[in-house]
Motif scaffolding. Structure first.
Motif, PDB file in Angstrom:
ATOM      1  N   ALA A   9       0.840  -1.214   0.000  1.00 59.53           N
ATOM      2  CA  ALA A   9       0.000   0.000   0.000  1.00 59.53           C
ATOM      3  C   ALA A   9       0.866   1.252   0.000  1.00 59.53           C
ATOM      4  O   ALA A   9       0.582   2.213  -0.726  1.00 59.53           O
ATOM      5  N   THR A  10       1.940   1.245   0.800  1.00 65.50           N
ATOM      6  CA  THR A  10       2.827   2.408   0.865  1.00 65.50           C
ATOM      7  C   THR A  10       3.484   2.651  -0.487  1.00 65.50           C
ATOM      8  O   THR A  10       3.539   3.788  -0.970  1.00 65.50           O
ATOM      9  N   TRP A  11       3.967   1.576  -1.125  1.00 62.80           N
ATOM     10  CA  TRP A  11       4.585   1.735  -2.442  1.00 62.80           C
ATOM     11  C   TRP A  11       3.572   2.274  -3.448  1.00 62.80           C
ATOM     12  O   TRP A  11       3.879   3.197  -4.211  1.00 62.80           O
ATOM     13  N   CYS A  12       2.380   1.712  -3.459  1.00 65.28           N
ATOM     14  CA  CYS A  12       1.334   2.173  -4.390  1.00 65.28           C
ATOM     15  C   CYS A  12       0.982   3.631  -4.136  1.00 65.28           C
ATOM     16  O   CYS A  12       0.803   4.404  -5.079  1.00 65.28           O
ATOM     17  N   GLN A  13       0.886   4.007  -2.871  1.00 66.68           N
ATOM     18  CA  GLN A  13       0.565   5.391  -2.512  1.00 66.68           C
ATOM     19  C   GLN A  13       1.653   6.326  -3.034  1.00 66.68           C
ATOM     20  O   GLN A  13       1.360   7.376  -3.617  1.00 66.68           O
ATOM     21  N   GLU A  14       2.922   5.948  -2.876  1.00 69.75           N
ATOM     22  CA  GLU A  14       4.029   6.767  -3.373  1.00 69.75           C
ATOM     23  C   GLU A  14       4.015   6.839  -4.904  1.00 69.75           C
ATOM     24  O   GLU A  14       4.253   7.895  -5.481  1.00 69.75           O
ATOM     25  N   TYR A  15       3.714   5.714  -5.539  1.00 72.27           N
ATOM     26  CA  TYR A  15       3.680   5.685  -7.000  1.00 72.27           C
ATOM     27  C   TYR A  15       2.561   6.589  -7.529  1.00 72.27           C
ATOM     28  O   TYR A  15       2.769   7.380  -8.448  1.00 72.27           O
ATOM     29  N   VAL A  16       1.386   6.476  -6.926  1.00 72.73           N
ATOM     30  CA  VAL A  16       0.249   7.306  -7.349  1.00 72.73           C
ATOM     31  C   VAL A  16       0.545   8.785  -7.105  1.00 72.73           C
ATOM     32  O   VAL A  16       0.255   9.628  -7.951  1.00 72.73           O
ATOM     33  N   ALA A  17       1.144   9.114  -5.968  1.00 72.79           N
ATOM     34  CA  ALA A  17       1.497  10.511  -5.684  1.00 72.79           C
ATOM     35  C   ALA A  17       2.438  11.044  -6.753  1.00 72.79           C
ATOM     36  O   ALA A  17       2.269  12.175  -7.234  1.00 72.79           O
ATOM     37  N   ASN A  18       3.402  10.236  -7.158  1.00 71.68           N
ATOM     38  CA  ASN A  18       4.331  10.634  -8.205  1.00 71.68           C
ATOM     39  C   ASN A  18       3.602  10.823  -9.535  1.00 71.68           C
ATOM     40  O   ASN A  18       3.823  11.808 -10.248  1.00 71.68           O
ATOM     41  N   LEU A  19       2.719   9.884  -9.878  1.00 69.06           N
ATOM     42  CA  LEU A  19       1.950   9.988 -11.123  1.00 69.06           C
ATOM     43  C   LEU A  19       1.115  11.265 -11.160  1.00 69.06           C
ATOM     44  O   LEU A  19       1.020  11.922 -12.193  1.00 69.06           O
ATOM     45  N   LEU A  20       0.493  11.577 -10.032  1.00 68.58           N
ATOM     46  CA  LEU A  20      -0.418  12.720  -9.968  1.00 68.58           C
ATOM     47  C   LEU A  20       0.282  14.021  -9.572  1.00 68.58           C
ATOM     48  O   LEU A  20      -0.366  15.059  -9.458  1.00 68.58           O
ATOM     49  N   GLU A  21       1.604  13.915  -9.343  1.00 74.73           N
ATOM     50  CA  GLU A  21       2.396  15.082  -8.946  1.00 74.73           C
ATOM     51  C   GLU A  21       1.792  15.786  -7.742  1.00 74.73           C
ATOM     52  O   GLU A  21       1.515  16.989  -7.769  1.00 74.73           O
ATOM     53  N   MET A  22       1.600  15.002  -6.679  1.00 72.70           N
ATOM     54  CA  MET A  22       1.054  15.557  -5.442  1.00 72.70           C
ATOM     55  C   MET A  22       1.798  14.937  -4.270  1.00 72.70           C
ATOM     56  O   MET A  22       2.440  13.900  -4.426  1.00 72.70           O
ATOM     57  N   PRO A  23       1.730  15.554  -3.086  1.00 70.28           N
ATOM     58  CA  PRO A  23       2.408  14.978  -1.918  1.00 70.28           C
ATOM     59  C   PRO A  23       1.817  13.616  -1.553  1.00 70.28           C
ATOM     60  O   PRO A  23       0.604  13.403  -1.683  1.00 70.28           O
ATOM     61  N   VAL A  24       2.659  12.718  -1.089  1.00 76.35           N
ATOM     62  CA  VAL A  24       2.208  11.373  -0.719  1.00 76.35           C
ATOM     63  C   VAL A  24       1.075  11.446   0.303  1.00 76.35           C
ATOM     64  O   VAL A  24       0.083  10.720   0.187  1.00 76.35           O
ATOM     65  N   GLU A  25       1.209  12.349   1.274  1.00 77.56           N
ATOM     66  CA  GLU A  25       0.181  12.428   2.328  1.00 77.56           C
ATOM     67  C   GLU A  25      -1.169  12.919   1.807  1.00 77.56           C
ATOM     68  O   GLU A  25      -2.193  12.752   2.467  1.00 77.56           O
TER      69      GLU A  25
END
Length: 85
Positions: A9-25
């Motif tokens: 879940a943490t990896w996916c959250q980081e990947y999605v944040a990167n894709l969407l150009e937004m902070p992980v939190e």
């Protein structure tokens, strides 16, 4: 050793944040993908990366049947446990 559901879940959250150009939190792991702004093209990109990273084949429907990061992580974790030798 297989990754934990939380690690996935943490990896996916980081990947999605990167894709969407937004902070992980800012990426709610319980939010539906459409609420996060993930369209089908981004979902497929996530699917491909998850398959490569964790060595598990996932049907594209898996993302629609598990439409949040936590749901995908739980599904992927369950799938990876089935592939233990």
């Amino acid at each position: 050793m297989k990754p934990s559901k939380e690690a996935i879940a943490t990896w996916c959250q980081e990947y999605v944040a990167n894709l969407l150009e937004m902070p992980v939190e800012a990426v709610d792991p319980d939010a539906d993908f459409d609420r996060l702004g993930i369209d089908s093209a981004l979902a497929v990109s996530l699917l491909i990366e998850v398959e490569e990273r964790y060595g598990v084949d996932l049907a594209p429907e898996a993302l629609f049947e598990n439409p949040s990061i936590n749901a995908v992580a739980a599904y992927l974790h369950a799938q990876s446990q089935r592939h233990v030798a």
